[in-house]
Every structure is written in C-alpha cells, then in structure tokens.
Motif scaffolding. Structure first.
Motif, PDB file in Angstrom:
ATOM      1  N   TRP A  24       0.778  -1.317  -0.095  1.00 16.01           N
ATOM      2  CA  TRP A  24      -0.022  -0.027  -0.047  1.00 16.01           C
ATOM      3  C   TRP A  24       0.876   1.308   0.073  1.00 16.01           C
ATOM      4  O   TRP A  24       0.650   2.282  -0.757  1.00 16.01           O
ATOM      5  CB  TRP A  24      -0.691  -0.210   1.271  1.00 16.01           C
ATOM      6  CG  TRP A  24      -1.971   1.133   1.040  1.00 16.01           C
ATOM      7  CD1 TRP A  24      -2.060   1.896   2.168  1.00 16.01           C
ATOM      8  CD2 TRP A  24      -3.161   1.124   0.405  1.00 16.01           C
ATOM      9  NE1 TRP A  24      -3.168   2.868   1.871  1.00 16.01           N
ATOM     10  CE2 TRP A  24      -3.857   2.241   0.751  1.00 16.01           C
ATOM     11  CE3 TRP A  24      -3.435   0.554  -0.599  1.00 16.01           C
ATOM     12  CZ2 TRP A  24      -4.924   2.891   0.151  1.00 16.01           C
ATOM     13  CZ3 TRP A  24      -4.771   1.052  -1.598  1.00 16.01           C
ATOM     14  CH2 TRP A  24      -5.267   2.109  -0.911  1.00 16.01           C
ATOM     15  N   PRO A  83      -6.953  -2.538  -0.721  1.00 18.95           N
ATOM     16  CA  PRO A  83      -8.047  -1.663  -0.541  1.00 18.95           C
ATOM     17  C   PRO A  83      -8.405  -0.469  -1.442  1.00 18.95           C
ATOM     18  O   PRO A  83      -9.229   0.269  -1.534  1.00 18.95           O
ATOM     19  CB  PRO A  83      -8.213  -1.166   0.859  1.00 18.95           C
ATOM     20  CG  PRO A  83      -6.745  -0.947   1.293  1.00 18.95           C
ATOM     21  CD  PRO A  83      -5.993  -2.008   0.526  1.00 18.95           C
ATOM     22  N   HIS A  84      -7.490  -0.658  -2.720  1.00 19.54           N
ATOM     23  CA  HIS A  84      -7.532   0.299  -3.740  1.00 19.54           C
ATOM     24  C   HIS A  84      -8.863   0.607  -4.155  1.00 19.54           C
ATOM     25  O   HIS A  84      -9.441   1.756  -4.465  1.00 19.54           O
ATOM     26  CB  HIS A  84      -6.584  -0.079  -4.837  1.00 19.54           C
ATOM     27  CG  HIS A  84      -6.078   1.159  -5.715  1.00 19.54           C
ATOM     28  ND1 HIS A  84      -7.213   1.633  -6.480  1.00 19.54           N
ATOM     29  CD2 HIS A  84      -5.236   1.970  -5.675  1.00 19.54           C
ATOM     30  CE1 HIS A  84      -6.552   2.795  -7.152  1.00 19.54           C
ATOM     31  NE2 HIS A  84      -5.259   2.881  -6.582  1.00 19.54           N
ATOM     32  N   SER A 142     -11.954  -0.234  -3.459  1.00 16.33           N
ATOM     33  CA  SER A 142     -12.792   0.442  -2.276  1.00 16.33           C
ATOM     34  C   SER A 142     -12.636   1.912  -2.053  1.00 16.33           C
ATOM     35  O   SER A 142     -13.513   2.734  -2.112  1.00 16.33           O
ATOM     36  CB  SER A 142     -12.820  -0.377  -0.807  1.00 16.33           C
ATOM     37  OG  SER A 142     -13.127  -1.675  -0.808  1.00 16.33           O
ATOM     38  N   SER A 143     -11.289   2.205  -1.749  1.00 19.23           N
ATOM     39  CA  SER A 143     -11.093   3.476  -1.188  1.00 19.23           C
ATOM     40  C   SER A 143     -10.695   4.402  -2.400  1.00 19.23           C
ATOM     41  O   SER A 143     -11.376   5.474  -2.542  1.00 19.23           O
ATOM     42  CB  SER A 143      -9.684   3.492  -0.486  1.00 19.23           C
ATOM     43  OG  SER A 143      -9.512   4.737   0.176  1.00 19.23           O
ATOM     44  N   CYS A 190     -15.117   5.046  -3.243  1.00 15.48           N
ATOM     45  CA  CYS A 190     -15.416   5.972  -2.375  1.00 15.48           C
ATOM     46  C   CYS A 190     -14.911   7.135  -2.843  1.00 15.48           C
ATOM     47  O   CYS A 190     -15.595   8.367  -3.004  1.00 15.48           O
ATOM     48  CB  CYS A 190     -14.672   5.496  -1.096  1.00 15.48           C
ATOM     49  SG  CYS A 190     -15.676   4.208  -0.081  1.00 15.48           S
ATOM     50  N   ILE A 217      -6.994  10.415   0.864  1.00 18.91           N
ATOM     51  CA  ILE A 217      -7.238   9.072   0.290  1.00 18.91           C
ATOM     52  C   ILE A 217      -5.988   8.949  -0.775  1.00 18.91           C
ATOM     53  O   ILE A 217      -5.587   7.829  -0.996  1.00 18.91           O
ATOM     54  CB  ILE A 217      -8.609   8.954  -0.471  1.00 18.91           C
ATOM     55  CG1 ILE A 217     -10.069   9.392   0.589  1.00 18.91           C
ATOM     56  CG2 ILE A 217      -8.918   8.073  -1.381  1.00 18.91           C
ATOM     57  CD1 ILE A 217     -11.383   9.133   0.055  1.00 18.91           C
ATOM     58  N   ILE A 262      -8.183   5.233   4.462  1.00 14.72           N
ATOM     59  CA  ILE A 262      -8.614   4.352   3.582  1.00 14.72           C
ATOM     60  C   ILE A 262     -10.338   4.026   3.912  1.00 14.72           C
ATOM     61  O   ILE A 262     -10.648   4.210   5.014  1.00 14.72           O
ATOM     62  CB  ILE A 262      -8.059   3.054   4.018  1.00 14.72           C
ATOM     63  CG1 ILE A 262      -6.567   2.738   3.839  1.00 14.72           C
ATOM     64  CG2 ILE A 262      -8.946   1.831   3.248  1.00 14.72           C
ATOM     65  CD1 ILE A 262      -5.872   1.717   4.114  1.00 14.72           C
ATOM     66  N   LEU A 263     -10.818   4.295   2.847  1.00 11.66           N
ATOM     67  CA  LEU A 263     -12.275   4.403   3.044  1.00 11.66           C
ATOM     68  C   LEU A 263     -12.957   2.947   2.338  1.00 11.66           C
ATOM     69  O   LEU A 263     -12.508   2.596   1.492  1.00 11.66           O
ATOM     70  CB  LEU A 263     -13.077   5.512   2.111  1.00 11.66           C
ATOM     71  CG  LEU A 263     -13.131   6.738   3.097  1.00 11.66           C
ATOM     72  CD1 LEU A 263     -12.178   7.331   3.529  1.00 11.66           C
ATOM     73  CD2 LEU A 263     -14.143   7.519   2.281  1.00 11.66           C
ATOM     74  N   ALA A 264     -14.037   2.535   2.764  1.00 13.86           N
ATOM     75  CA  ALA A 264     -14.672   1.403   2.187  1.00 13.86           C
ATOM     76  C   ALA A 264     -16.323   1.876   1.870  1.00 13.86           C
ATOM     77  O   ALA A 264     -16.759   2.745   2.810  1.00 13.86           O
ATOM     78  CB  ALA A 264     -14.495   0.099   2.766  1.00 13.86           C
ATOM     79  N   ASP A 271     -12.855  -4.959   2.721  1.00 14.34           N
ATOM     80  CA  ASP A 271     -12.124  -3.803   3.185  1.00 14.34           C
ATOM     81  C   ASP A 271     -12.579  -3.156   4.389  1.00 14.34           C
ATOM     82  O   ASP A 271     -11.919  -2.215   4.814  1.00 14.34           O
ATOM     83  CB  ASP A 271     -11.671  -3.062   2.127  1.00 14.34           C
ATOM     84  CG  ASP A 271     -11.064  -3.424   1.049  1.00 14.34           C
ATOM     85  OD1 ASP A 271     -10.217  -4.425   1.281  1.00 14.34           O
ATOM     86  OD2 ASP A 271     -11.497  -3.189  -0.337  1.00 14.34           O
ATOM     87  N   ALA A 302     -10.506  -0.171   6.823  1.00 18.69           N
ATOM     88  CA  ALA A 302     -10.997   1.088   6.491  1.00 18.69           C
ATOM     89  C   ALA A 302     -10.945   2.109   7.885  1.00 18.69           C
ATOM     90  O   ALA A 302     -11.329   1.751   8.775  1.00 18.69           O
ATOM     91  CB  ALA A 302     -12.303   1.215   5.818  1.00 18.69           C
TER      92      ALA A 302
END
Ligand SMILES: Cc1cc2nc3c(=O)[nH]c(=O)nc-3n(C[C@H](O)[C@H](O)[C@H](O)COP(=O)(O)OP(=O)(O)OC[C@H]3O[C@@H](n4cnc5c(N)ncnc54)[C@H](O)[C@@H]3O)c2cc1C
Lengths: 372, 398
Positions: free
Chosen positions: A44, A86-87, A89-90, A94, A114, A120-122, A159, A163
């Motif tokens: 990441w 989590p790419h 998702s975030s 998002c 971000i 990190i967002l989900a 994720d 997140a």
C-alpha cells in the motif's frame, strides 16, 4: 483507430509490473492471506509513494487526474499480481462517490488523504437482500436533532476491517442516503466472513451509530443515481483486474504444461490439455477487448458506455472464473496445494464474480439497455 | 486507445466521391443474396461487372501498390470504400485471389511473377480459386497426393481436388501439388498458378447444403510451365501457409456483420401470444448471449485489423478469431432455434423470418470447415501459444 497504449501508459504499466514482481510475490501473498486483516501495508505504501492510490482522483485534490484507461492499466497489473489491496474500495469507489456527490469541504478534507493513502475508505452497501441497487438498502438512518442514528447490518463488504471511514448507504425518508461513518464509532462493529474468499469480506453491524448531519454525502435521499453512476463506471476497472488475473492464470498454466512430463511428453502436447489452455486464452482475450473498449467509451463519453460497462463486467467475471477453472484442470493435484499461487487467483475470481454484479445481473441490464 | 476510425474533411470528401461513383457504377442487381447458393437471375453478371469496375478504379484492392493493380490508398480510405460497399449490401463474386492468393504471391513470387500475376488479380480482371483440398487430404493438407512430375521446363499434373471454388468460373487455379515423390512431407510440395482452361482440367460441380456450390477438379496430364510455380520447387508448403495465415482470420475487416442486429430487431417486432418475443425472459437472455458473442467477434476483428494495418507481429490472434466464429455460429443457430422454433427453419414465403436470413443462418452454421475445422484452428493456436510439439510462428503475410 489505434488500440495501443500511449507511451506514458506503457511506462505506467512497466513501473507497476516491476513493483508488483518485487513486492507482491507468491510468498508475500501467502503471508498476507495468513495475516489478521489481510492488509499489505508495505505494498500500500509503495503504491501511495508513486501516486497510484490517487491515480483517478482529480489533481486539484492531490490525485493523479488519470483517465479510466489509466486506471485500467493499473488494474491489469494489480490483477496479474492478485494484489489484495483496498485500492478499489478507497481509491475508486469511495473516491468517485466523493468526487461526484461530496460537498466542497468533504472533498477538500478527504480526497487528498485518500490519494496519499493515509486514509482508507470502504463502501458499505450490500445487505441481506443482496444486490447493487439503492432500493435494496434496508439499514435505516433516523434523524435525531442535528444527527442521524444508523441501525442495521451490512454483509459481504470488502475492506471494512482496514478502513478508517465507511461510506454507508442507509434508508432515509424519501430515499437512500450516503453517510460518512468513522470506523471507530461507538456501536459499529466489523466481523470477518470466512470461506472460499479472495481478499477479505466483512459483516458490519451498526447499532445506534450516531453521525452528525454533516456526514451526509450528497443530497439526503439522493444516493440512488450517485451509486448507479459510480458503480457502473467502476465495473470495467474491476474487469481490468480480472483480465490481469486471467492473464497470470494463463501464464502459470502454459508454463506448467510446457514442463510437466507424462507418458514421456510435456502435457502441453496433448490436445485435451491444449483445449483447456485455449479456453483460457479465448476467455481472457474476450474480456480484455470488451474491457478496453468499455474504458475507452467512458473516457470519451460515448452514449452507450453503460452497454460497454455491463458487457465488460459480464465477460470478465466469466473469464476469470473460466481461466482459473481450466488452470486447475491442467495443474491437477499441484493446484490444490496451498503453497501454489493459483489458489489466490481462484478465490479472488470467485469473489469478484459477483462483486458489482454477477454476469446474470449484467445480462439483464444489457437486455434493458438494448431495448429488448 | 481509440476504437473509432476518424475521418478528416478530406476523407469525408472521398466518401462522397465513392458514394457518387457507386450511384453510377454499381448495378442495382449486385446486392448480397440471402443464400449464395440460390442467386437471383442477373446477380452473377452484375457482381462481375461491379468487380471489374472497382478493379479498374483501383478500389478493389485499395491498399495495394498501383503498379500491382491496387489503389495506393491509406487505410482510412480503404475502410471508407468497404463501408460504402457494405452500406449498399454490395455483392462481389467469389474470388480468393484478392484476399488470400495475391498476398502469398507478394511474399513468395519472383519480381517477374508479381508483374504477371498481381495486376490481373488485384484489378479484378480474373478470378482465382484456392485449390488445396483433396478427397484424402483435408485437415492433413500436407498429405496431399496430386502429382506434378517434371518434364523439361514443364510439370505434368495428375490427380483430383475437391470442395473447390464456386459457380463463378475461375481463370486461374492456385494449386498445390507434390513436386517430388521421394522428398519428406512439407518439403515435397510446389504451389502453381494453373490456367483453368489448360487441356486436361475438368471441373465438375458438387451440390452442397448451403453457400457457394463447390467443385471437384480433375487434372489429367495437365502441362504447366515452370514459371507458373510460385516460390521454389519445394516451397509450396510455406507459400500455402502464407495463404492459410490470412484465411485463419488474418484477412479480417473492419466492417461488421448485421445478422445479430436484424435478429434483435425482429424479436422486438414479432409477437407471440400478444406480446413481443423479446419480452420473454428466456428469449431476452438468449438474445443477449448472442449479442455478446457478436461483440467479441467484432472486437477480435478490429484488433486483428489494427494489428495487421499497424504491422504488429501476431501470434494466435488470427486462428483465435476463426475459431471463435466457427464455434459461435452453431451456438447462435441453436439459440435461434430455441427462440423461433419452426419459423427458424423455413423459407416458405409466408412463414419465413427475415426474408429467409434466419433459415440461411441455420444451414450455414453447420459449415465450419472451410479454411480449417475448429480443431485445426486449435492445433495452430496451441503451436502459437508455445505448448505443442511443433513450435510455430505466424507465417509471412503482407
Ligand atoms: C463450403 C466449403 C468450402 C471449401 N472451400 C475450399 C476451397 O476453396 N479450397 C480448398 O482447397 N478447400 C476448400 N474446402 C475444404 C476444407 O478446407 C476442408 O473441408 C477442411 O480442411 C477439412 O477437411 P476434411 O473435410 O477432409 O475433414 P478431415 O480433415 O477429414 O477432418 C475430419 C475430422 O477430423 C478432425 N481432425 C483431423 N485431423 C485432426 C487432428 N490432427 N487433431 C484433431 N482433429 C483432427 C477434423 O477437425 C474433423 O473434425 C471447403 C470446404 C467446405 C465445406
């Protein structure tokens, strides 16, 4: 007509390929699989360092301002490596929801973080009545003074465990709304879902989780068109990941067929074995070109881009599952050994098969879009 | 990436020129029949006339050099000509010279042969058939037996070929024959341009279920001069493979098929039990499946076209495209049978669907063999993928 990558896309591709070959090795994949959260912090960080987490975020918010075709290049390579980050998702779902519907303050505060990978967002959308339409959301958000109280459960959310914030779709009077919710909010708990699953899927329980009115993303009751747009546009990006994964399944299988000897000959010389590999190649190329065209249609605002997007997602879901299936036929016993990397691709293919809609759903969408 | 052809103002002017020219020069009868095996009267002459006129203008083979009878035009203009012809459903007589044989001559012929053979082929003056298959040599083409025995500066040909040509008479027979009975397979074959009116050639029509009617050809002491041999005396296998490379999907075009669009339109229109066919959930799903396959085929063709015109070397793309088409046609026919039942099978003027197009697709779908069976395509694919016993690169094409 020119179906080649631009020079800078080719450079991007080479860079990501090298990075993944160095950092997302088979050994590393196994460690990530065995880890608590399945989050590869090192990978990441490497992606963030060269600006790839925010590749599609507009430059004014600290992103790379890349096109969907650029995202496609990134996702082919992530898919080849089967990188479980989590790419999507975030950095895609998002981020794009915020770009489309976020307030100026939300954009300014969240998008740069971000893009840098620090935040990190989900997206918490799907529930027990599984589906990708806003009207399948039952989780409620009830207004209490200046706040909303969220109550309900989300299932099969990728994720969520890693997140920092979630964008939660919830039913409000007049429709569905989106809420930014801190992962550490009192009343919010996340559970890992076990099984034959690629990456991580979670269940999120929200028990009287209170958020301020400023947490609403976009218009109250207005989430449906935002979700519809962002999910449809992101589907070909996910498809690119699946094409990349199919490509690696192909290479693993081809190489094995060239070296494994049975009855005195490499197994690749048997027509029955060749048939499996040809199935992989055909499924992979069908998905590759429908995906490329879909990404191009989005970037160029073609009026039928949704047709392209559903076609690509349907083909890619079929391709990745088909590719790994035939790979297992050729690898036979070896493919079922946990030390062999193919199982990462297999579980990922099954998980992404339904993510953003399984082929059946996209075929229904296509029937509507083709005015049947 | 760019999935569109872009035309400049200049090129659009060219389109107008092509269109105006076709208004005058395209005989109204020269339109594609539903079934090539049952041509309406007047079509054959009209198609031949259109071919000659296009040839004289350099528009039959627009991409080829002028000195060989082509038009020396850039890709975009060639596509424009193709689009304009397609828009009018123009029909040209069966000829393999232009798409398959001239390219092999270009790769393997001597300068003198290029001058002698290419202009008549590319300007549409003469028709050429591909004369490869024999009763005992189909997929295993290299086992062919037609003899070419050397006598001074001539060869004498004896044997039989089958499944050849069409009901348009050929001028030239592009014939593979064994030039040395003792040399090993693959290096015992020569490729000849045999004038069809040579003494000893007998052409006898076969009756097939669909498409063009093919012929048996008998060679009885047919004398062919040495300078009709393309490439070296034992190069025939390599020469043939340049042709087969194109036949296996390499000669792809940008222009799209219309069958699926017609089928969808028909199912939106036709009603059963008071509602459009396309509202039946099973029919919808079958139609979407057919439509999806057509998109993949279109994109494979575009990819191949782009690769060929950009001179990008390829591997399995040609045979993959041929295989995809050969596998999808029977599947489409099967689904259409689900959708339309007996209406799919009739040419009865009162009951047929889409003026018989549907019925014709049912027949054509059982003929996946010209240019190599699906299995043959897979054999070549496996070689290109690099897993077969034989490792093989794509053959030379232009
Ligand atoms: C409409 C039509 C048009 C044609 N036009 C021409 C033409 O213009 N010029 C010309 O020269 N020929 C032409 N042909 C002939 C065509 O190329 C042959 O029919 C084709 O190559 C197959 O040969 P075959 O029919 O002898 O079948 P066979 O070779 O006998 O094959 C029979 C079956 O065995 C399978 N098979 C054979 N070898 C293998 C193998 N090694 N591995 C796996 N499976 C195998 C085949 O795939 C097939 O399923 C035409 C045929 C048709 C039907």
């Amino acid at each position: 007509m020119d179906l080649s990558l631009t020079e800078s896309q080719q450079m991007l591709k080479d860079t990501i390929r090298r990075l993944m070959e160095r950092e997302c090795t088979a050994t590393r994949l196994k460690e990530i699989e065995a880890s608590d959260t399945g989050f590869p912090a090192d990978i990441w960080e490497s992606l963030a360092k060269i600006g790839l987490v925010g590749l599609s975020i507009p430059e004014e918010f600290g992103g790379g301002g890349g096109s969907y075709e650029d995202l496609g290049v990134l996702y082919y390579e992530l898919g080849r490596a089967c990188a479980p980050t989590p790419h999507f998702s975030s950095g895609v779902l998002c981020a794009q929801i915020l770009v489309e519907a976020g307030s100026p303050a939300q954009k300014a505060e969240l998008l740069p973080r971000i893009a840098s990978g620090d935040l990190i967002l989900a997206l918490a959308l799907t529930e027990q009545d599984f589906g990708w339409e806003a009207d399948q959301v039952a989780l409620t958000a009830t207004k209490q003074g200046d706040s909303y109280v969220l109550q309900g459960t989300k299932v099969f959310v990728p994720d969520a465990q890693v997140a920092h914030k979630l964008i939660v779709a919830a039913r409000t009077p007049g429709g569905v709304s989106l809420f930014l919710v801190d992962a550490g909010s009192p009343g919010l708990s996340v559970r890992n879902v076990t099984g034959f699953i690629g990456g991580r899927l979670n269940e999120i329980t929200l028990d009287s989780v209170k958020v301020p009115a400023s947490a609403v993303v976009g218009v109250v009751g207005g989430a449906a068109p935002v979700l519809d747009l962002v999910l449809a546009r992101s589907a070909p990006v996910l498809a690119a990941y699946m094409v990349g994964g199919s490509e690696m399944a192909f290479e693993i299988t081809r190489d094995y067929a060239g070296t494994r000897v049975a009855f005195g000959a490499p197994i690749g010389t048997f027509q029955r074995v060749q048939d499996h590999i040809i199935e992989i190649v055909n499924a992979m190329d069908a998905a590759r070109w429908t995906t490329n065209e879909a990404l191009w249609k989005i970037d160029n605002n073609k009026p039928d881009w949704r047709i392209g997007a559903s076609l690509a997602k349907a083909m890619a879901s079929e391709a990745f599952t088909t590719a790994t299936h035939h790979s297992h036929e050729v690898l036979a016993g070896l493919g079922s050994v946990k030390d062999h990397p193919i199982h990462h691709y297999t579980t990922m293919s099954r998980t992404l098969y339904w993510y953003l809609g399984e082929p059946k759903l996209h075929r229904q969408k296509l029937a509507d879009l083709l005015e049947l | 990436m760019d999935f569109e052809m872009h035309y400049t103002e200049e090129q659009e002017k060219f389109r107008a020129e092509v269109s105006a020219w076709l208004d005058v020069n395209m005989p109204p009868e020269a339109v594609r029949p539903v079934d090539e095996g049952r041509k309406p009267p007047g079509l054959s002459d009209a198609a031949m006339s259109l071919r000659r006129r296009l040839g004289a203008k350099g528009w039959l083979c627009p991409l080829w050099p002028k000195e060989y009878g082509g038009g020396d035009l850039p890709v975009e203009q060639a596509v424009i000509i193709g689009e304009e012809l397609d828009g009018r459903h123009a029909f040209l007589p069966y000829d393999l010279g232009v798409i398959l044989i001239a390219p092999a001559i270009m790769v393997w012929g001597t300068d003198d042969q290029k001058r002698r053979f290419l202009p008549p082929i590319l300007s549409g003056e003469i028709l050429t058939w591909q004369v490869f298959t024999e009763p005992e040599a189909g997929t295993d083409l290299a086992s062919l037996k037609l003899r070419a025995d050397k006598e001074g500066d001539h060869y004498v040909l004896n044997g039989q070929k089958t499944f050849i040509g069409s009901d348009y008479r050929a001028d030239w027979l592009y014939t593979l024959a064994v030039t040395d009975q003792n040399r090993p397979r693959h290096s015992n074959i020569g490729a000849f341009i045999v004038p069809a009116n040579s003494p000893g050639v007998t052409i006898s029509p076969m009756e097939l279920i669909a498409g063009q009617n093919k012929n048996n050809i008998y060679y009885d002491n047919v004398r062919v001069s040495r300078d009709q041999l393309i490439g070296g005396e034992f190069d025939g296998w390599k020469v043939a493979n340049s042709t087969l490379e194109l036949e296996h999907g390499g000669a792809s075009r940008m222009v799209e098929g219309h069958f699926v669009d017609l089928l969808l339109a028909y199912c939106r229109r036709a009603t059963r039990n008071g509602q459009p066919l396309s509202k039946d959930p099973a029919v919808r799903d079958a139609l979407v499946e057919i439509w999806m396959g057509a998109q993949v085929e279109r994109l494979f063709n575009w990819r191949n076209y782009w690769m060929r015109t950009s001179k990008i070397p390829w591997s399995w793309e040609g045979c993959q495209t041929a295989l995809f088409r050969k596998q999808s046609e029977p599947r489409v026919a099967h689904r259409v049978l689900d959708i339309l039942g007996p209406y799919a099978l009739t040419t009865d003027p009162k009951l047929q669907a889409l003026r018989g197009e549907i019925e014709n697709q049912q027949r054509m779908s059982i003929m996946s063999h010209p240019g190599g069976t699906p299995e043959a395509q897979k054999i070549v694919m496996a070689r290109r993928i690099g897993i077969a016993k034989t490792r093989q690169k794509a053959s030379a094409i232009v």
